[in-house]
Design a protein around this motif. Structure first.
Motif, PDB file in Angstrom:
ATOM      1  N   ARG A   1       1.052   4.090  -2.949  1.00  0.00           N
ATOM      2  CA  ARG A   1       0.786   5.514  -2.730  1.00  0.00           C
ATOM      3  C   ARG A   1       1.943   6.374  -3.224  1.00  0.00           C
ATOM      4  O   ARG A   1       1.733   7.397  -3.886  1.00  0.00           O
TER       5      ARG A   1
ATOM      6  N   GLU B   1       0.829  -1.207   0.000  1.00  0.00           N
ATOM      7  CA  GLU B   1       0.000   0.000   0.000  1.00  0.00           C
ATOM      8  C   GLU B   1       0.864   1.258   0.000  1.00  0.00           C
ATOM      9  O   GLU B   1       0.598   2.215  -0.727  1.00  0.00           O
TER      10      GLU B   1
ATOM     11  N   PRO C   1      -9.437  -0.993   1.138  1.00  0.00           N
ATOM     12  CA  PRO C   1      -8.397  -0.728   0.135  1.00  0.00           C
ATOM     13  C   PRO C   1      -6.999  -0.563   0.729  1.00  0.00           C
ATOM     14  O   PRO C   1      -6.015  -0.723   0.021  1.00  0.00           O
ATOM     15  N   TRP C   2      -6.930  -0.275   2.023  1.00  0.00           N
ATOM     16  CA  TRP C   2      -5.601  -0.026   2.612  1.00  0.00           C
ATOM     17  C   TRP C   2      -4.889  -1.322   2.997  1.00  0.00           C
ATOM     18  O   TRP C   2      -3.708  -1.293   3.325  1.00  0.00           O
TER      19      TRP C   2
ATOM     20  N   THR D   1      -6.603  11.220  -3.767  1.00  0.00           N
ATOM     21  CA  THR D   1      -5.199  11.455  -4.103  1.00  0.00           C
ATOM     22  C   THR D   1      -4.947  12.945  -4.320  1.00  0.00           C
ATOM     23  O   THR D   1      -5.762  13.620  -4.956  1.00  0.00           O
TER      24      THR D   1
ATOM     25  N   TYR E   1      -9.891   7.466  -3.114  1.00  0.00           N
ATOM     26  CA  TYR E   1      -8.556   7.642  -2.535  1.00  0.00           C
ATOM     27  C   TYR E   1      -8.176   9.075  -2.220  1.00  0.00           C
ATOM     28  O   TYR E   1      -7.180   9.306  -1.539  1.00  0.00           O
TER      29      TYR E   1
ATOM     30  N   ARG F   1      -5.283   1.796  -9.665  1.00  0.00           N
ATOM     31  CA  ARG F   1      -5.024   3.132  -9.108  1.00  0.00           C
ATOM     32  C   ARG F   1      -3.833   3.812  -9.757  1.00  0.00           C
ATOM     33  O   ARG F   1      -3.833   5.028  -9.968  1.00  0.00           O
TER      34      ARG F   1
END
Lengths: 272, 562
Positions: free
Chosen positions: B15, B11, B401-402, B553, B551, B71
């Motif tokens: 990111r 994860e 999702p994490w 982002t 997310y 992602r």
């Protein structure tokens, strides 16, 4: 690439057709517009046993809540024309076709996106458009509907269209405005927006050779995937159609029962 | 790069990699690349080793999680779909059969190709209700004891520049074979590059024709078990269906952001403008909800590949079926915010029209729909009889999702599932009270009706009637509701205080899906407080430049104030 347009509307007199006249242009051009008269399409039996399966639970409920007779007749007859037309195109029955509505009111055939549909009706006449090319919107108005001088020019026309109207002889101005209005309705319905897409934000040319959507200042609006057409209906009505060709090429088969690939199903059902 | 070295979980690596790509692509702006600027963008991706995203970690690439791949392509897709999908993710789609069933040599060859910045293209088989993209197929014929490839296809993506070709060819006995072909070692005249195929939308994607003439096919070109090509292609399509929504989500993110930009910059103080009027606010919040719903069902499908490979197929098909419809409709609704600017081809709002034009093509129109419906219709009668309202809910990790995941075994993905991957979440949420409880009750009612209707269908007959096809549409919406509810519930349990743990979005989302299903007995619109909370989120993410997906982002653009 010549953009395929919708052809002149085809008269369908009742559930018996004539359907070949509908299926042929659909097969050739990918799009067909049908029309019918409300009185021709009203069924003799309006009992629940017949109408509920024909209309489906949602439209049956809406139909029952309508009280004004002409509104009821228009609602019923137009749904029947739509469902019978869709059923013919899908090689199915009107009872099996699920006519659904997007939250904004746009009708569609749930689960059958090989065709897009659009519906419009006045008190006497109804019009149904069907395309296998992408998106379609249709609109019908009475040709004599008074519009000039009612404020429509200001609420629904671009500056460019107002200039165009003013340049016309007075006796043709109203019919030009009715035509512009139906084109705007047709486009806005094709993208599912109805009157929510402000009619002053886009306009049309009235060039018979090729109708084009323009920005308010008269410069080009939509790309070549869009085509527009206007047709006179038995001289009393004006019908416009707006069509978006998504460019997937002709998929001639619109039947429902051939939708699912047999090889694919074989794998999925563990037969291969 | 410094940060990705320190990252210790998948994860964290994901990111920092997404952030790195966001930074790298920042100079491009969003949504309107073409010609030279698209070429430059491709080079930027090459410089950052983008090809490694499509290669599993065990073969030297960066791919650890399917949801992670969904992602990491978003920074490129938010800027241009021809870049993120055409140049990018489609290479993974082409390579999937090799990752699922290829031998070591085939895997190493594809890994080296992609890690070196090369392209791989896929030529799909012909299917029912085909369009120009899937109409024709290559034929594998045997003559004088040798196998040869013949025939032409009209529209293959990256037709001229892909060195690797995954070809799903029809054989003489009616089966299919998946073949991996290195274009550079073919004898002269065996493969001809035909002309480019121009499309409406995805202007930068290089679609075009290929023609094989007596092209020799060695035994080692066959991927997976001989004669089992269609089965392999179907299993791989579960994976591509789980990923496709991410591309559309990235595009819809730009579409919503551009609409917000227009609203803020030109109509901010207008009392009838989109930021103040009821309809305008409804459209903007609706678009955010559609994105969150889409991302939720995409998440379940992508993580399901890892966690529930023998069940995930229904969810993946539902995601690929319903996400394009939701997002195309919300783009149309958002067009009312822009008005005339909807027709802009360039400038600050040009991305809106351009991305909206790309969406239908990406969804593959009716041919795409039909293939997803086939996948649904083949298994829903069985799931209705054996799984719905009976099976336990999926593992919590499916919708978290994490959390990291076990490696994906693409070879274990089943074409049709043995149980429903996500719908049991609805049953597990049946005890909720208040408005949300009522909404869950309405969806459970819908599921009971679907069960009754699907259970009456015998597998193999009556599958392709309009009423059965309509039921697949309804199932896809129920599945999206269950996935969204699950995402909300896992956040509430393990990430309290976050936006996704707030009941506002899930209440709004279920209302929206309920309206599409025409569910009776639910209030027409969510309460004002819910609307306000959602609208604030749309505005806040715009102002703070955070993505409109699950997310949030941080986005980087040429005009971002760092």
């Amino acid at each position: 690439m010549a953009t395929p347009t919708a052809g002149a509307p085809v008269h369908v007199r009742g559930p018996e057709g004539p359907w070949d006249d509908v299926l042929r242009p659909l097969s050739e051009r990918g799009t067909v517009v049908t029309y019918g008269r409300v009185t021709d399409w009203l069924p003799e039996d309006t009992g629940e046993r017949v109408l509920r399966p024909l209309l489906g639970p949602r439209d049956w409920g809406r139909f029952q809540r309508l009280t004004h007779r002409r509104v009821r007749d228009g609602f019923l007859a137009s749904r029947l024309l739509l469902k019978h037309t869709a059923a013919r195109v899908l090689s199915s029955t009107p009872e099996a076709v699920d006519l659904a509505y997007k939250p904004g009111g746009r009708p569609y055939l749930r689960g059958c996106d090989q065709i897009d549909i659009s519906l419009s009706h006045t008190e006497e006449v109804m019009v149904v458009g069907v395309t296998r090319r992408g998106l379609l919107g249709v609109d019908v108005e009475r040709a004599e509907r008074p519009m000039v001088g009612t404020g429509v020019e200001f609420q629904a026309c671009t500056p460019h269209e107002r200039e165009l109207l003013e340049s016309l002889p007075e006796q043709t101005r109203n019919s030009a405005l009715v035509r512009l209005w139906t084109l705007k309705e047709a486009y806005s319905k094709a993208i599912g927006q109805g009157l929510r897409f402000r009619f002053t934000e886009f306009g049309f040319t009235l060039d018979d050779a090729r109708v084009r959507l323009q920005r308010p200042d008269g410069s080009p609006g939509t790309g070549p995937e869009w085509s527009f057409g206007t047709f006179a209906l038995e001289s009393d009505y004006v019908v416009s159609a707006a069509l978006r060709d998504e460019g997937f090429g002709g998929t001639e088969d619109t039947a429902a029962d051939t939708t699912l690939d047999q090889g694919l199903l074989g794998v999925l059902l563990g037969r291969l | 790069m410094e940060r990705s070295v320190r990252a210790t979980t998948a994860e964290e690596r994901l990111r920092s990699r997404t952030d790195e790509l966001e930074h790298a692509l920042a100079p491009l702006g969003s949504g309107a690349l073409g010609g030279e600027s698209l070429r430059r963008a491709e080079l930027m991706l090459d410089d950052h080793g983008f090809g490694a995203e499509f290669v599993p970690a065990e073969y030297g690439g960066r791919l650890e999680r399917i949801d992670g791949l969904g992602r990491v392509v978003r920074p490129a897709c938010r800027r241009d779909l021809s870049l993120g999908f055409g140049y990018g993710l489609n290479c993974y789609f082409a390579a999937t059969p090799v990752w699922a069933a290829g031998d070591t040599a085939q895997r190493e060859w594809v890994a080296a190709l992609l890690l070196g910045g090369g392209r791989i293209a896929v030529a799909r088989p012909a299917v029912a209700h085909a369009n120009d993209f899937v109409r024709d197929e290559f034929a594998l014929v045997r003559s004088e004891g040798r196998r040869r490839l013949d025939g032409a296809k009209t529209a293959v993506l990256n037709y001229a520049r892909a060195r690797g070709l995954t070809v799903i060819a029809g054989t003489e006995d009616g089966s299919h074979e998946v073949l991996l072909i290195d274009r550079e070692i073919l004898p002269e005249g065996a493969l001809r590059t035909l002309h480019r195929y121009r499309t409406v939308g995805l202007d930068g994607c290089e679609f075009g024709g290929l023609e094989f003439t007596g092209c020799p096919v060695p035994e080692e070109a066959v991927v997976g078990e001989p004669g089992q090509g269609m089965g392999l292609a179907v299993r791989c399509s579960v994976v591509t269906r789980a990923l496709l929504p991410s591309v559309l989500i990235a595009a819809a993110d730009t579409v919503l952001r551009t609409a917000m930009r227009f609203a803020v910059e030109t109509r901010g103080e207008d009392p009838y403008g989109p930021l103040k009027s009821t309809y305008g606010r409804e459209v903007l919040t609706g678009a955010l909800l559609d994105l969150l719903i889409s991302d939720s069902v995409a998440l379940a499908a992508a993580r399901g590949i890892h966690l529930l490979p023998d069940r995930v197929s229904a969810c993946a098909a539902a995601a690929a079926y319903t996400v394009p419809k939701l997002l195309q409709d919300s783009a149309h609704d958002l067009s009312t915010v822009l008005g005339e600017a909807y027709f802009d081809a360039k400038g600050p709002y040009g991305a809106f029209g351009r991305m909206s034009r790309d969406l239908p093509l990406l969804a593959q129109g009716h041919a795409g729909t039909a293939a997803r419906q086939a996948m649904l219709v083949a298994q829903l009668p069985k799931l209705a009889r054996e799984s719905w309202l009976v099976d336990d809910e999926p593992p919590a990790a499916l919708l978290r999702p994490w959390e990291d995941l076990p490696p994906a075994d693409l070879g274990a993905v089943a074409p049709a599932g043995v149980a429903d991957p996500v719908v049991p979440v609805l049953t597990a949420c049946s005890g909720l009270g208040g408005e949300l409880g009522e909404l869950v009750g309405a969806f459970l009612g819908e599921l009971r009706q679907l069960r009754g209707r699907f259970a009456r269908i015998t597998p193999g007959d009556g599958l392709s009637t309009p009423d059965t096809l309509a039921l697949t549409d309804r199932y896809a919406l129920v599945c999206a509701a269950a996935a969204s509810l699950g995402v909300w519930r896992e956040h509430r349990a393990a990430r309290p205080g976050t936006f996704l743990a707030d009941p506002a979005w899930i209440t709004g989302a279920l209302h929206r899906l309920g309206a599409l299903l025409g569910l009776e007995g639910i209030p027409k619109a969510p309460q004002d407080a819910v609307e306000r909370r959602l609208f604030d989120a749309v505005l806040e993410r715009y102002e703070q430049q955070r993505s409109y997906d699950l997310y949030e982002t941080t986005l980087h653009s040429p005009d971002r104030k760092e």
